[in-house]
Scaffold this active site. Structure first.
Site: not given
Ligand SMILES: *Cc1c(COP(=O)(O)O)cnc(C)c1O
Length: 876
Positions: A406, A597-598, A603, A708, A712
């Protein structure tokens, strides 16, 4: 891409009468796991058959009765007075009852067919709330809605009662959750295995001064109606101790033994009767403790010792990249791996056959290196406990396991200190040395004198102390390694494991995906309705590829209007949340730009907020008439920073500082606002994502494995502003250049750019950036303590993530976004095309890929009437 599976049985089918045939019902005795074969006397069998031949009714009246019964008999509350939370619990239990039927049937069916199963081992499962997902997947949402209305409750309100179980950090844990949904939906025989943390991801509060505050998340305060505690499914797990050699073989004894207890949650597939299992382990004191060894009189001491064992499953490590060195973390890993393998081996051996055939019935996927000790544990079980030789064991192990990488961030590659491993898992350390010795022997023969190659490939890293490289162990001990997006898999091959690729080790790509059930159908009912209306079916929910059919209507003004209306509904929902959280009004015609995101430097939330500051400065200099020409914008941020990640916390503090300044500025706040939404989790994501016009996925190229949330957002009719990184690249290929705004350096340019900055061969010239940096320095948004490290990180020598370097390109891309947004009819076409073309990013496609390329498992839809009762007189 594989053809999608036809489903043969659904809840609807089964409740239309097939299953009133008694032989369709599996009778359990209640003291074995659901998938276990059961032996009962014939008489008892007949009784159970007659008692259990009826499935629970789907009629609203029957559902009502069942809910009220749960209120009175399970919750022990009065049926005349129960609050919304009680109603939520009773409703969930009623849903769970139904799931138990399909779950028992499914597991019994798999057992009778003796199918090959995949076990998905993950230290994280970020499932999100259960109730709505279960109702929709089972196709009983409206039945429950009606039943509840009769009792005076709105289902919508009850959904809000549920805690969001945050048993994961971010993308990795959420991926595991999406995979469970797709495995179940596609009728693949699979189980998830993980840890039932008492404390999940911390709850994030933002203090009055704008700092992140971490609050413990005791999510089990009011119990968890979705899990079944299985006090009968329990295994001992040993730590520490020593090795005894005798003529009978090698024995690992002594040390400390804890007990793993199984907690099962049924996972319903969408529009299928198949129901899978997520088994999470909880640690408890070992009852088989040698009581004599407790020193007499030290009764309380002995108990305190036992209580300590529960610590193992008490808290999720709240860091999404590395927790190296923590003994408790290694304990967690071995704890869940050991229990899982005992469980898997026991299930396999119920039929009399050699463990060397394990790979014919079991595939085990390691979600990152966290469960990699499983490779060694299976070696130990086969050799020490079952008497197999090294070669037979090793060949089996390699065929059973596969590993998903990952990350290519070097600091995130797991390593364990040899002395720690030796102390905690002495036998495993011996086996690791032997794996390494045999492995390096082959390499050394092939490349005589190439000591550097040996050093690079070795599972043990030299140094003080020596370290075990879990990634190398995972490559050597599996038959397949995969990356999670095309670019990432390439980098894994070229940068991370080139020596292994040269030796013929397989590194394949399986691009991530997300489940369209949770992320579109359930999170975005407004858009889902539009899609179903235009496709004249809701089959797209089970097969996202069907959304392609929207493309033919892209120029249709009615569709465009309906798309825009759905977006407006979602933006209003988000606006209401903003109002409730901050007391502020926002204009829903404004462009909603979201980055959730985190919080991590790679990022680049910093790049985003610098852009917001620059936009604010520009607005400040404009006349009223000029401002009126601008695209109005609201920027949303959200995300947790690891508690120990100081710079990530600084960035949050900068964002909240900017929020404070610009939202209060009456000159400009009609045109620009920004919000840091506290406590980002799956539930919050479900409100934010459907409301996006634009979302930001702007990592330094080469550093985001896949992402991911980018998928979405686009599925919900949004446009990405992003770098050529992770899955952005493949999203662009699918949706087309016009549906994504790309900027910034590409991966091959990164290293040179870093060096050019460092050695003064390249200077960033951007007055907007200089101005923003000076404002940060001046204390306009935050204290010097916060500002200092942020400003320093932007200096050429320190700008590892190339934030300053990519700034101009980023601003130019945002200008393109604004220009495109102004043309509202072409904008909405982009959104329609984006939704239509995202089929590739359904986790259904991803799971088909894994099933075919890696696991070798087959879709096995439940066949009504096929389960037979065990005849106790017959020999199995
Ligand atoms: C999809 C998701 C992530 C992943 O987000 P990225 O922007 O791809 O890092 C992290 N936390 C939650 C709650 C998510 O639903």
């Amino acid at each position: 891409m594989a053809a999608l599976t036809k489903r043969t049985a659904s809840f609807q089918d089964l409740h239309k009468g097939h299953v009133s045939e008694p032989e369709a019902r599996y009778s359990g005795t209640g003291h074995t796991t659901p998938n276990d074969g059961v032996e009962t006397s014939e008489k008892r069998n007949m009784l159970l058959t007659s008692l259990m031949s009826q499935y629970l009714s789907r009629e609203p009246q029957a559902i009502q009765r069942q809910i009220v019964n749960h209120v009175e008999y399970t919750l022990a509350r009065t049926r005349y007075n129960f609050d919304a939370f009680g109603a939520y619990q009773a409703t969930s239990l009623s849903v769970r009852d139904r799931l138990l039927e399909s779950w028992n049937d499914t597991q019994q069916f798999f057992t009778e067919r003796d199918v090959k199963r995949v076990y998905y081992l993950s230290l994280e499962f970020l499932m999100g709330r259960y109730l709505q997902n279960a109702l929709v997947n089972m196709g009983v949402r409206s039945n429950f809605e009606e039943a509840l209305l009769g009792l005076g409750y709105k289902l919508e309100d009850l959904l809000e009662q549920e805690r969001d179980p945050g048993l994961g950090n971010g993308g990795l844990g959420r991926l595991a959750a999406c995979f469970m949904d797709s495995l179940a939906t596609l009728n693949y025989p699979g189980w998830g295995y993980g840890i039932r943390y008492k404390y999940g991801m911390f709850y994030q509060k933002i203090s009055a001064e704008g700092y992140q505050i971490e609050v413990p998340d005791y999510w089990l305060t009011h119990g968890n109606p979705w899990e079944v505690e299985r006090l009968d499914v329990t295994y001992p797990v040993r730590f520490f101790g020593h090795i005894e050699w005798s003529d009978k073989g090698i024995l690992w004894t002594g040390g400390e033994v804890v007990r793993a207890i199984a907690y099962d949650s049924p996972i319903p597939g969408y529009d299928t009767y198949n129901t899978l299992n997520l088994r999470l382990w909880s640690a408890a004191p070992a009852t088989e403790f040698d009581l004599d060894s407790f020193s007499r009189g030290d009764y309380f001491g002995a108990i305190a010792n036992k209580e300590a064992s529960e610590k193992i499953s008490s808290v999720l490590y709240p860091n999404d990249s590395t927790d190296a060195g923590k003994e408790l973390r290694l304990k967690q890993q071995y704890f869940f791996v050991s229990a899982t393998l005992q469980d898997a081996v026991r299930r396999f051996l119920k039929k009399d056959r050699p463990l060397t055939e394990l790979h014919t019935k079991v595939a085990i996927q390691l979600n990152d290196t966290h469960p990699t000790i499983a490779i060694v544990e299976l070696m130990r079980i086969m050799m020490d406990e079952r008497g197999y030789g090294w070669t037979a064991s090793w060949e089996t192990v390699q065929k059973v396991f596969s590993y998903t990488n990952h990350t290519v961030l070097p600091e995130a590659l797991e390593k364990w200190q040899v002395p720690l491993m030796e102390k905690l898992l002495p036998r495993h350390m011996q086996i690791i040395y032997e794996i390494n010795r045999r492995f390096l022997e082959v390499i050394a023969k092939k490349y005589p004198g190439d000591g550097q190659k040996l050093q690079r490939m070795s599972i043990i890293e030299d140094g003080y102390p020596k370290m075990v490289r879990m990634a190398n162990l995972a490559v050597v001990g599996t038959h397949c390694v995969n990356g999670v997006a095309a670019i990432h898999s390439g980098l894994v091959r070229q940068n991370l494991f080139p020596d292994f690729v040269e030796e013929g080790y397989q590194i394949v790509n399986v691009t991530n995906g997300v489940t369209p059930r949770r992320w579109l159908q359930q999170a975005n009912p407004a858009l889902s309705e539009v899609i179903s209306r235009w496709l004249e079916t809701d089959d797209w929910v089970g097969n996202y590829e069907y959304c392609k059919g929207l493309e033919q209507y892209v120029d249709n003004a009615d569709l465009q209007r309906e798309f825009a209306d759905a977006k407006m509904v979602n933006k209003k929902t988000l606006a209401a949340l903003v109002k409730a959280t901050f007391g502020e009004e926002i204009n829903c015609d404004a462009l909603f730009d979201i980055q959730i995101k985190r919080i991590h430097e790679y990022k680049r939330q910093l790049l985003n907020i610098l852009g917001v500051i620059a936009r604010y400065n520009k607005l400040k200099r404009m006349s009223h008439a000029e401002r009126e020409q601008q695209v109005e914008r609201v920027h949303f941020f959200g995300g947790k920073a690891a508690a120990s990640y100081v710079q990530a916390k600084n960035i949050i503090r900068l964002i909240t500082g900017v929020q404070h300044v610009i939202n209060a500025d009456a000159d400009t706040n009609k045109y620009l606002k920004c919000f840091f939404m506290p406590n980002y989790n799956v539930t919050l994501a479900e409100t934010l994502i459907p409301a996006n016009d634009v979302s930001e996925h702007i990592s330094t190229a080469g550093l985001e494995a896949s992402g991911t949330s980018n998928m979405k957002f686009v599925m919900n009719g949004g446009i990405i502003i992003g770098t050529m990184d992770g899955a952005n690249i493949e999203i662009r290929e699918q949706v087309g250049d016009d549906q994504i705004f790309i900027f910034g350096l590409h991966t091959p340019e990164i290293e040179d750019a870093r060096n050019a900055l460092k050695y003064g061969q390249y200077k960033v010239h951007d007055a907007r950036l200089d101005e923003a940096i000076n404002q940060i320095k001046s204390g306009m948004f935050c204290s010097q303590e916060t500002a200092g490290p942020i400003v320093r990180a932007l200096e050429p020598y320190n700008d590892f993530y190339l934030v300053a370097r990519d700034f101009s390109s980023y601003m130019e891309a945002q200008d393109r976004v604004d220009a495109a947004y102004k043309d509202s009819s072409s904008w909405i076409k982009r959104c329609i095309l984006a939704v239509a073309r995202m089929g590739f990013f359904s986790s259904d496609r991803t799971i088909h890929d894994y099933a075919e390329k890696i696991w070798g498992i087959e879709a096995t839809p439940f066949v009504p009437g096929s389960i037979s009762f065990k005849d106790p007189s017959a020999k199995a």
